[in-house]
Design an enzyme around this catalytic site. Structure first.
Site, PDB file in Angstrom:
ATOM      1  N   GLU A   1      -4.157   7.140  -4.367  1.00  0.00           N
ATOM      2  CA  GLU A   1      -4.390   6.629  -5.734  1.00  0.00           C
ATOM      3  C   GLU A   1      -5.672   7.207  -6.306  1.00  0.00           C
ATOM      4  OE1 GLU A   1      -4.442   2.342  -5.878  1.00  0.00           O
ATOM      5  OE2 GLU A   1      -2.544   2.230  -4.794  1.00  0.00           O
TER       6      GLU A   1
ATOM      7  N   ARG B   1       0.839  -1.191   0.000  1.00  0.00           N
ATOM      8  CA  ARG B   1       0.000   0.000   0.000  1.00  0.00           C
ATOM      9  C   ARG B   1       0.879   1.248   0.000  1.00  0.00           C
ATOM     10  NH1 ARG B   1      -3.582  -2.662  -1.422  1.00  0.00           N
ATOM     11  NH2 ARG B   1      -5.608  -3.026  -0.467  1.00  0.00           N
TER      12      ARG B   1
ATOM     13  N   HIS C   1      -1.348  -0.270  -9.869  1.00  0.00           N
ATOM     14  CA  HIS C   1      -2.058  -1.188  -8.969  1.00  0.00           C
ATOM     15  C   HIS C   1      -2.564  -2.450  -9.685  1.00  0.00           C
ATOM     16  CE1 HIS C   1      -4.230  -1.249  -4.836  1.00  0.00           C
ATOM     17  NE2 HIS C   1      -4.000  -2.475  -5.259  1.00  0.00           N
TER      18      HIS C   1
HETATM   19  C1  GLV Z   1      -5.433  -5.221  -3.455  1.00  0.00           C
HETATM   20  O1  GLV Z   1      -4.788  -4.235  -3.428  1.00  0.00           O
HETATM   21  C2  GLV Z   1      -5.899  -5.941  -2.321  1.00  0.00           C
HETATM   22  O2  GLV Z   1      -5.697  -5.535  -1.173  1.00  0.00           O
HETATM   23  O3  GLV Z   1      -6.537  -6.964  -2.538  1.00  0.00           O
END
Ligand code: GLV
Length: 317
Positions: free
Chosen positions: A265, A236, A283
């Site tokens: 984001e 993250r 992502h």
């Molecule tokens: C994606 O970023 C997730 O946390 O599944």
């Protein structure tokens, strides 16, 4: 039939399955809803199937309809939801672990390789036809025989370790607690972040975003690293202080940084877009069809279990 508000457009097969089981409100245009739209749209619904892009903080939760009993997040991370506020309001929150472990660990290896082997600069040189083979052209760092530090040795961290071993890396890790030797599988535990960072030549960020891990990679922790460390972040954006990272890249502490996730984001820190030794992806950690199917089925199963009176297997609060 229970009524489910689905915040984002899912793959067709997943929406079909949901329609068989619930009275669903879908989002065919895949608009990213604001908090106000989630609150308004989910009025009189029984549950929400949410995604990482949904800002379900304590304020949003306080305004959610009291009919909402569960939020099934279609992600393993749930930093977008204030799970404590949800619990206090009697709302169950679930995530989708396991099913995205392999896809995300693959992307983490891609980030480490893309950064260390200068994939971005290589792509530019190739597409602008401004290159010739030479002995010292775009020399990167090799993964073999290097120490990989893994911050956060959960499912994804361990899957990264497994892959990295095949590249000939020595695995070190820091985690809230030491793992059983079975799960460690030869990895070396460090009690503190400082110890881990001092040892690492490559660093894989794999911890979840929680209040405790916010900006855990910051000016101070980055100062523990040796010069020329390669870092990958498929976890993250919140866990990194971007200004401190940019400074560490500029002063040579960080050789290259590969990242798939961002603070705020889809915005990206403007300096990341200027630096050559950055390898960026938008992502894509869980972005394979197989994995996206499995994630949405898993969220659906959590909803199904919850409404049939069972404790959902992935309850997180
Ligand atoms: C994606 O970023 C997730 O946390 O599944």
């Amino acid at each position: 039939m229970k009524k489910i508000f689905v915040t984002r457009k899912l793959l067709k097969e997943n929406e079909e399955k949901l329609k068989e089981l619930f009275d669903v409100k879908l989002n065919p245009d895949d608009k990213i809803y604001s908090a106000a739209e989630i609150i308004e749209g989910s009025k009189n619904f029984d549950g929400i199937l949410s995604s990482v892009t949904d800002p379900i903080n304590s304020e949003t939760i306080s305004k959610l309809s009291s009919s909402i009993k569960i939020i099934a997040n279609g992600a393993v991370g749930f930093g977008n939801i204030n799970i404590k506020a949800a619990r206090e309001k009697g709302i169950t929150v679930t995530n989708t672990p396991d099913v995205l472990t392999d896809a995300t660990a693959d992307i983490q290896i891609l980030l480490l390789l893309g950064a260390s082997r200068k994939a971005y600069e290589g792509r530019i040189a190739a597409e602008t036809q401004s290159w010739k083979w030479s002995w010292d052209f775009l020399l990167g760092k090799q993964m073999s025989n290097k120490r990989l530090g893994i911050l956060g040795m959960g499912r994804i961290g361990r899957a990264v370790a497994k892959r990295a071993k095949a590249f000939g890396m020595e695995i070190h890790y820091h985690n809230r607690s030491k793992l059983s030797s079975d799960l460690e599988d030869g990895a070396i535990y460090h009690k503190t972040i400082k110890d881990l960072f001092e040892q690492s030549e490559f660093l894989s960020l794999n911890c979840p975003a929680t209040p405790e891990t916010t900006k855990i990679v910051n000016k101070e922790t980055l100062s523990y690293l040796k010069k020329n460390t390669v870092i990958g972040n498929a976890a993250r954006g919140d866990i990194v202080d971007d200004d401190a990272m940019v400074e560490a890249i500029k002063n040579g502490t960080v050789f290259a940084y590969g990242l798939d996730v961002y603070n705020g984001e889809p915005k990206i820190h403007p300096e990341y877009l200027k630096l050559k030794n950055i390898f960026l992806l938008p992502h894509l950690g869980s972005a394979t069809k197989r994995t996206r199917w499995d994630m949405a089925y898993r969220a659906t199963k959590n909803l199904q279990d919850f409404f049939s009176g069972k404790k959902p297997q992935d309850q997180v609060n």
